[in-house]
Structures are given as structure tokens and as C-alpha cells.
Design a protein around this motif. Structure first.
Motif, mmCIF file in Angstrom:
data_model
loop_
_atom_site.group_PDB
_atom_site.id
_atom_site.type_symbol
_atom_site.label_atom_id
_atom_site.label_comp_id
_atom_site.label_asym_id
_atom_site.label_seq_id
_atom_site.Cartn_x
_atom_site.Cartn_y
_atom_site.Cartn_z
ATOM 1 N N ARG A 49 -23.714 0.110 -21.006
ATOM 2 C CA ARG A 49 -24.424 0.081 -22.285
ATOM 3 C C ARG A 49 -23.752 0.941 -23.351
ATOM 4 O O ARG A 49 -24.292 1.126 -24.431
ATOM 5 C CB ARG A 49 -25.870 0.555 -22.096
ATOM 6 C CG ARG A 49 -26.715 -0.366 -21.217
ATOM 7 C CD ARG A 49 -26.727 -1.754 -21.818
ATOM 8 N NE ARG A 49 -27.591 -2.665 -21.130
ATOM 9 C CZ ARG A 49 -28.707 -3.172 -21.651
ATOM 10 N NH1 ARG A 49 -29.104 -2.842 -22.841
ATOM 11 N NH2 ARG A 49 -29.408 -4.034 -20.957
ATOM 12 N N LYS A 59 -25.292 -4.753 -33.395
ATOM 13 C CA LYS A 59 -26.529 -4.739 -32.617
ATOM 14 C C LYS A 59 -27.670 -4.115 -33.422
ATOM 15 O O LYS A 59 -28.821 -4.510 -33.278
ATOM 16 C CB LYS A 59 -26.301 -3.992 -31.302
ATOM 17 C CG LYS A 59 -27.380 -4.229 -30.287
ATOM 18 C CD LYS A 59 -26.928 -3.884 -28.900
ATOM 19 C CE LYS A 59 -26.205 -4.956 -28.192
ATOM 20 N NZ LYS A 59 -26.909 -6.221 -28.010
ATOM 21 N N GLU A 62 -29.856 -6.594 -35.176
ATOM 22 C CA GLU A 62 -30.695 -7.520 -34.403
ATOM 23 C C GLU A 62 -32.173 -7.293 -34.719
ATOM 24 O O GLU A 62 -32.581 -6.189 -35.091
ATOM 25 C CB GLU A 62 -30.455 -7.342 -32.893
ATOM 26 C CG GLU A 62 -29.104 -7.816 -32.438
ATOM 27 C CD GLU A 62 -28.890 -7.639 -30.935
ATOM 28 O OE1 GLU A 62 -29.848 -7.259 -30.216
ATOM 29 O OE2 GLU A 62 -27.761 -7.879 -30.494
ATOM 30 N N ALA A 65 -34.327 -4.007 -33.786
ATOM 31 C CA ALA A 65 -33.456 -2.913 -33.344
ATOM 32 C C ALA A 65 -33.771 -1.624 -34.097
ATOM 33 O O ALA A 65 -34.132 -1.639 -35.277
ATOM 34 C CB ALA A 65 -31.992 -3.285 -33.533
ATOM 35 N N SER A 106 -38.721 -3.329 -24.576
ATOM 36 C CA SER A 106 -37.484 -4.094 -24.427
ATOM 37 C C SER A 106 -36.741 -4.271 -25.760
ATOM 38 O O SER A 106 -35.701 -4.923 -25.799
ATOM 39 C CB SER A 106 -37.773 -5.465 -23.806
ATOM 40 O OG SER A 106 -38.549 -6.247 -24.687
ATOM 41 N N ARG A 107 -37.250 -3.680 -26.826
ATOM 42 C CA ARG A 107 -36.555 -3.800 -28.120
ATOM 43 C C ARG A 107 -35.241 -3.027 -28.066
ATOM 44 O O ARG A 107 -35.124 -2.041 -27.336
ATOM 45 C CB ARG A 107 -37.439 -3.303 -29.247
ATOM 46 C CG ARG A 107 -37.516 -1.793 -29.340
ATOM 47 C CD ARG A 107 -38.455 -1.252 -30.379
ATOM 48 N NE ARG A 107 -38.228 -1.829 -31.679
ATOM 49 C CZ ARG A 107 -39.000 -1.627 -32.728
ATOM 50 N NH1 ARG A 107 -40.060 -0.838 -32.618
ATOM 51 N NH2 ARG A 107 -38.740 -2.191 -33.877
ATOM 52 N N PRO A 108 -34.232 -3.447 -28.808
ATOM 53 C CA PRO A 108 -32.952 -2.733 -28.793
ATOM 54 C C PRO A 108 -33.079 -1.336 -29.417
ATOM 55 O O PRO A 108 -33.574 -1.194 -30.535
ATOM 56 C CB PRO A 108 -32.030 -3.608 -29.643
ATOM 57 C CG PRO A 108 -32.721 -4.923 -29.778
ATOM 58 C CD PRO A 108 -34.177 -4.657 -29.625
ATOM 59 N N LEU A 110 -30.682 1.943 -30.193
ATOM 60 C CA LEU A 110 -29.301 2.405 -30.265
ATOM 61 C C LEU A 110 -29.298 3.914 -30.475
ATOM 62 O O LEU A 110 -30.044 4.415 -31.333
ATOM 63 C CB LEU A 110 -28.572 1.704 -31.411
ATOM 64 C CG LEU A 110 -28.482 0.199 -31.195
ATOM 65 C CD1 LEU A 110 -29.492 -0.531 -32.028
ATOM 66 C CD2 LEU A 110 -27.094 -0.285 -31.447
ATOM 67 N N TYR A 146 -37.856 2.278 -21.179
ATOM 68 C CA TYR A 146 -37.096 1.477 -22.144
ATOM 69 C C TYR A 146 -35.900 0.856 -21.434
ATOM 70 O O TYR A 146 -35.186 1.529 -20.702
ATOM 71 C CB TYR A 146 -36.698 2.325 -23.363
ATOM 72 C CG TYR A 146 -37.927 2.722 -24.138
ATOM 73 C CD1 TYR A 146 -38.435 1.895 -25.131
ATOM 74 C CD2 TYR A 146 -38.632 3.882 -23.823
ATOM 75 C CE1 TYR A 146 -39.602 2.221 -25.798
ATOM 76 C CE2 TYR A 146 -39.796 4.215 -24.488
ATOM 77 C CZ TYR A 146 -40.272 3.383 -25.464
ATOM 78 O OH TYR A 146 -41.442 3.695 -26.128
ATOM 79 N N ASN A 148 -33.619 -1.577 -23.010
ATOM 80 C CA ASN A 148 -32.604 -2.173 -23.874
ATOM 81 C C ASN A 148 -31.943 -1.099 -24.731
ATOM 82 O O ASN A 148 -31.963 -1.156 -25.955
ATOM 83 C CB ASN A 148 -33.240 -3.272 -24.739
ATOM 84 C CG ASN A 148 -32.214 -4.218 -25.318
ATOM 85 O OD1 ASN A 148 -31.021 -4.103 -25.059
ATOM 86 N ND2 ASN A 148 -32.677 -5.147 -26.122
ATOM 87 N N ILE A 149 -31.360 -0.106 -24.063
ATOM 88 C CA ILE A 149 -30.751 1.044 -24.713
ATOM 89 C C ILE A 149 -29.251 0.794 -24.851
ATOM 90 O O ILE A 149 -28.606 0.323 -23.909
ATOM 91 C CB ILE A 149 -30.953 2.321 -23.879
ATOM 92 C CG1 ILE A 149 -32.404 2.461 -23.418
ATOM 93 C CG2 ILE A 149 -30.479 3.553 -24.647
ATOM 94 C CD1 ILE A 149 -32.577 3.343 -22.204
ATOM 95 N N TRP A 150 -28.714 1.144 -26.017
ATOM 96 C CA TRP A 150 -27.281 1.012 -26.285
ATOM 97 C C TRP A 150 -26.779 2.322 -26.866
ATOM 98 O O TRP A 150 -27.414 2.891 -27.752
ATOM 99 C CB TRP A 150 -27.026 -0.141 -27.248
ATOM 100 C CG TRP A 150 -27.514 -1.432 -26.674
ATOM 101 C CD1 TRP A 150 -28.746 -1.991 -26.835
ATOM 102 C CD2 TRP A 150 -26.804 -2.289 -25.789
ATOM 103 N NE1 TRP A 150 -28.841 -3.154 -26.122
ATOM 104 C CE2 TRP A 150 -27.654 -3.366 -25.473
ATOM 105 C CE3 TRP A 150 -25.518 -2.270 -25.246
ATOM 106 C CZ2 TRP A 150 -27.270 -4.401 -24.634
ATOM 107 C CZ3 TRP A 150 -25.130 -3.305 -24.414
ATOM 108 C CH2 TRP A 150 -26.000 -4.351 -24.120
#
Length: 167
Positions: A49, A59, A62, A65, A106-108, A110, A146, A148-150
């Protein structure tokens, strides 16, 4: 014989647990072994990730996000990535995370920290690499559910991105 006794005593002293630690009460609200286990579980997920700046910025566009800055409120106010929101790492709780990030786990999301910037000047003074804020932030977000971590992988200058500086 005397040397054996001295060696045995020295070994016992070197390996003994301090009395304070032996007498410390259990605290069911602190789980170091659980944290260590979570850290090992998260490591391979996190590695997949970590993304370069161009992908990070794409991203961030999105639907839903969030760029999350977990530095102190003062550091955030002194300067941050454009579009970022602030929730200091020390303020993480289930309730505060849900309030700031919303109910959709599940939201992105960052993340970035001081160590993503080459400036090494306030408000992004570099930390020791093993203590970079990205690491505990990622582990904690994952631990709070969480998925959807980037994480920004690159090191860039604040002047090379859209940076909001204090007036």
C-alpha cells in the motif's frame, strides 16, 4: 570454584528482570503482545500500500478519498498537503476516527508524515526512520478496522507539491 560462583552470580544478575517490572500490575487496557502481533500482521499489507506521489495524488481524487495528516494540530496549521484533514495521532479513538473519517471504513485514506519531505525544516522536521509517523498511523488505522489505507512512499520537497503554508 570461586570463579564459577562469580560467573553464575553475574549471569543471574544480567538475566534477572528488574523488581519493578516483576511487581508491575497487569493492565487489561494495554496489550503489548497484541500490538506486536498486529504489527506483524500489518507489515505485508502495508508494503503493498506504499505508493509513489503521482499515484498518491491520483488516488486522492477518487470518490470519498481523504488525505489524513496525523501530525499535531500546530504542525498541521503551520503547513500541510492541500486538501488534507487533520486528526492528530494521539487523538485516535473509535469515536474520533468515525467522526473525522466517517462510517465507511473502506473509503480510501491516504497518509503521509514528516519523513515524506526532504525539507527537514518546520513544520516537517524529519523523525528517526524507525519512528516515522506513517508506521504507527498505518498500524492503528488498520487496527481500528480501516481497510483501504494508502501511504505516500516518496520523499519530496514541499515546494514540489500543492502545499498549504501558514500565512
Amino acid at each position: 570454584m570461586r570463579q564459577s560462583i562469580i560467573l553464575l552470580a553475574a549471569t543471574a544478575c544480567a538475566t534477572a528482570t528488574p523488581a519493578v517490572a516483576q511487581d508491575a500490575p497487569e493492565n487489561p487496557l494495554i496489550d503489548y503482545p497484541g500490538f506486536a502481533e498486529l504489527t506483524l500482521e500489518v507489515a505485508p499489507f502495508r508494503e503493498g500500500r506504499r505508493i509513489p506521489l503521482a499515484q498518491f495524488l491520483a488516488k486522492a481524487q477518487e470518490e470519498g478519498a481523504i488525505i489524513l495528516d496525523t501530525r499535531s494540530a500546530a504542525a498541521f496549521a503551520a503547513g500541510h498537503m492541500a486538501g488534507a484533514i487533520n486528526l492528530p495521532f494521539s487523538d485516535f479513538t473509535d469515536d474520533k476516527l468515525r467522526k473525522v473519517l466517517g462510517e465507511d471504513t473502506s473509503r480510501p485514506i491516504l497518509i503521509y508524515c514528516n519523513n515524506n519531505f526532504s525539507d527537514n525544516a518546520a513544520p516537517v522536521v524529519s523523525k528517526r526512520a524507525p519512528l516515522a509517523l506513517n508506521i504507527p498511523t498505518f498500524i492503528n488505522l488498520y487496527g481500528y478496522g480501516y481497510t483501504n489505507i494508502w501511504e505516500l512512499a516518496d520523499v519530496v520537497a514541499t515546494g514540489d507539491i500543492d502545499w498549504v503554508a501558514a500565512p
